[in-house]
Write a protein that holds these residues in place. Structure first.
Motif, PDB file in Angstrom:
ATOM      1  N   LEU A   1     -32.660 -14.804   9.293  1.00 47.06           N
ATOM      2  CA  LEU A   1     -33.865 -13.956   9.200  1.00 47.06           C
ATOM      3  C   LEU A   1     -34.306 -13.785   7.752  1.00 47.06           C
ATOM      4  N   SER A   2     -33.350 -13.717   6.832  1.00 53.46           N
ATOM      5  CA  SER A   2     -33.703 -13.519   5.418  1.00 53.46           C
ATOM      6  C   SER A   2     -34.226 -14.798   4.779  1.00 53.46           C
ATOM      7  N   GLY A   3     -33.938 -15.950   5.408  1.00 50.36           N
ATOM      8  CA  GLY A   3     -34.325 -17.230   4.837  1.00 50.36           C
ATOM      9  C   GLY A   3     -33.230 -17.874   4.010  1.00 50.36           C
ATOM     10  N   GLU A   4     -32.099 -17.163   3.810  1.00 50.91           N
ATOM     11  CA  GLU A   4     -30.998 -17.737   3.017  1.00 50.91           C
ATOM     12  C   GLU A   4     -30.356 -18.922   3.734  1.00 50.91           C
ATOM     13  N   ILE A   5     -30.288 -18.854   5.065  1.00 50.33           N
ATOM     14  CA  ILE A   5     -29.869 -20.000   5.876  1.00 50.33           C
ATOM     15  C   ILE A   5     -31.140 -20.560   6.496  1.00 50.33           C
TER      16      ILE A   5
ATOM     17  N   SER B   1     -32.138 -22.499   8.988  1.00 49.03           N
ATOM     18  CA  SER B   1     -32.499 -22.621  10.411  1.00 49.03           C
ATOM     19  C   SER B   1     -31.376 -22.076  11.282  1.00 49.03           C
ATOM     20  N   LEU B   2     -31.747 -21.698  12.509  1.00 52.66           N
ATOM     21  CA  LEU B   2     -30.753 -21.219  13.470  1.00 52.66           C
ATOM     22  C   LEU B   2     -29.745 -22.308  13.828  1.00 52.66           C
TER      23      LEU B   2
ATOM     24  N   ARG C   1     -36.731 -14.956  18.678  1.00 51.64           N
ATOM     25  CA  ARG C   1     -37.844 -14.010  18.873  1.00 51.64           C
ATOM     26  C   ARG C   1     -38.178 -13.271  17.585  1.00 51.64           C
ATOM     27  N   LEU C   2     -37.145 -12.833  16.875  1.00 52.10           N
ATOM     28  CA  LEU C   2     -37.372 -12.087  15.635  1.00 52.10           C
ATOM     29  C   LEU C   2     -37.985 -12.965  14.543  1.00 52.10           C
ATOM     30  N   LEU C   3     -37.537 -14.218  14.472  1.00 51.46           N
ATOM     31  CA  LEU C   3     -38.122 -15.135  13.479  1.00 51.46           C
ATOM     32  C   LEU C   3     -39.618 -15.300  13.703  1.00 51.46           C
TER      33      LEU C   3
END
Length: 443
Positions: free
Chosen positions: A50-54, A56-57, A141-143
């Motif tokens: 969610l933070s963008g540090e990783i 992709s899921l 969903r949150l992304l």
């Protein structure tokens, strides 16, 4: 013909049980049914996607169904076990993909149905824009929701709420954190909560503590959170007020629950029913400090449960030796690690508990870049037995908590801690390690 092992739930505990059993006994027939579309992933990484540090899921997936199949394990996503008959050892499975129901049999069964978020009993939680974070689908969903969101409210300042507050700030959202108790991380002591509040506020998170959430306002889509202290505008609301074990299937088939409300097992992860095991967030653990069953829904515990169950089913000797409640999380630049009992929890349990709280550094005072580090020790007056502790640091220095966890596993004392030969070099520690300074102060 080999025995048949069926696993219900394929994330942490279930996937570990299946993989371990097949590795230890290749003759076992192993099948996994997973209700969602994903198996074997690190849910603990969701806030960092969610933070963008990783990026992709997909990075969170440890093993795909295809990789399991190459190992000889049949993994079936979108398959929900809806009924189990323990007398006949028969399961009823609903295939969501094809819309059909079928039956399967087992010799060994592992219940790894996990836990689910609890929603507070307030109006408005069913609206669009209201989310929980537990599964990969929740993450998806949150992304999507983050793309258009501007202002977020988070209900609950436990691990998930705190990690996601940071993630939302990194995405540029305005964030308000709402907590019913008087501090962030309310299950631990005040000193740690104060450090956390300061760090959150320094990074632009508005922290409201001691508030009751009354309703989520909106007409079909959430627009604001109504609280006892005022109204918080929000176009995205994350509910992080806790989880509870998914025990409905277990209860329906006669599996006994323990005092925590999760499934009761022995140290081999066996339930009260012959051939039926439980692992992961649906199962209890034994707390070595409290000396009684305890529910600790964490990923590392789930994996250990699963490995133990898989080994035992494969015919090997294995035991799960319990927990002391160790956890660590990141809040902006602070790493917060706790183990055992907080001082307040120890008093509630009837211990004559005392605490020492000190500020030190994670390196020698003269070493460039060394930063403050805090230690709390909780111990029993009279015996000096360690009951718990916390380490707050700016980075990996917080892993000193593992020294305290090891001592808790062995019923260690302040004297045992002071006797330890701990590592020292100026980049990593003062000449007196912060743990030893805290122990000296306590003594």
């Amino acid at each position: 013909m080999g025995k048949r092992m069926v696993v219900v739930g394929g994330v942490a505990g279930g996937a570990s049980a299946a993989a371990k059993a097949k590795r230890e006994n290749p003759d076992l027939e192993v099948v996994v049914y997973e209700k969602s579309g994903f198996v074997s992933y690190g849910a603990c990484g969701l806030p960092y996607v969610l933070s963008g540090e990783i990026p992709s899921l997909e990075r969170l997936i440890a093993r795909t169904p295809e990789e399991f199949r190459k190992q000889g394990i049949g993994v079936h996503p979108h398959h929900e076990v809806v009924d189990i008959n323990p007398e006949e050892r028969v399961l009823t499975v609903f295939d969501h993909g094809e819309g059909r129901t079928f039956q399967d049999r087992y010799d060994y069964l592992v219940l790894a149905t996990g836990a689910r978020p609890t929603l507070p009993p307030i109006p408005g939680t069913e609206q669009a824009g209201v989310y929980t974070l537990r599964s990969m689908e929740d993450g998806e969903r949150l992304l999507r929701a983050l793309e258009g969101a501007r202002r977020a409210a988070i209900l609950g300042a436990g691990y998930i709420g705190l990690e996601v507050a940071e993630a939302f700030r990194k995405r540029g959202l305005e964030v308000t954190l709402l907590e019913a108790k008087d501090r962030p991380l309310p299950h631990w002591d005040e000193e740690v909560g104060t450090l956390l509040r300061g760090e959150l506020e320094r990074h632009g998170v508005e922290v409201w503590t001691g508030v009751r959430v009354l309703a989520l306002r909106g007409s079909g889509r959430v627009e604001a959170v109504e609280t006892s202290e005022g109204v918080v505008p929000a176009d995205l609301v994350l509910i992080a007020t806790g989880v509870r074990p998914n025990t409905e299937l277990a209860q329906a088939m006669g599996v006994a629950l323990g005092p925590t409300g999760a499934i009761a097992t022995d140290e081999r992860m066996r339930t009260n029913l012959e051939g039926v095991f439980a692992a992961g967030d649906v199962a209890e653990s034994f707390h070595r400090v409290l000396g009684r069953p305890y529910w600790l829904p964490l990923g590392d515990v789930a994996n250990k449960h699963g490995r133990t169950a898989g080994s035992v089913i494969a015919g090997k000797e294995a035991r799960f030796h319990g927990v002391v409640g160790t956890a660590i999380f990141k809040a902006f630049r602070l790493a917060v690690a706790t183990t055992g009992l907080s001082w307040e929890a120890a008093l509630r349990e009837g211990y004559r508990a005392k605490k020492a709280f000190i500020q030190s550094r994670d390196g020698a005072h003269y070493y460039p870049g060394s930063a403050p580090l805090w230690v709390e020790l909780v111990y029993e007056e009279g015996t000096d037995r360690l009951l718990g502790g916390a380490v707050v640091a700016h980075g990996h220095g917080a892993l000193r908590v593992d020294v305290l966890a090891a001592l808790l596993h062995r019923r260690g004392t302040l004297e045992d801690l002071l006797a330890l030969d701990l590592a020292y070099a100026p980049p990593y520690s003062p000449v007196w390690d912060p743990l030893l300074i805290a122990a000296q102060q306590a003594r």
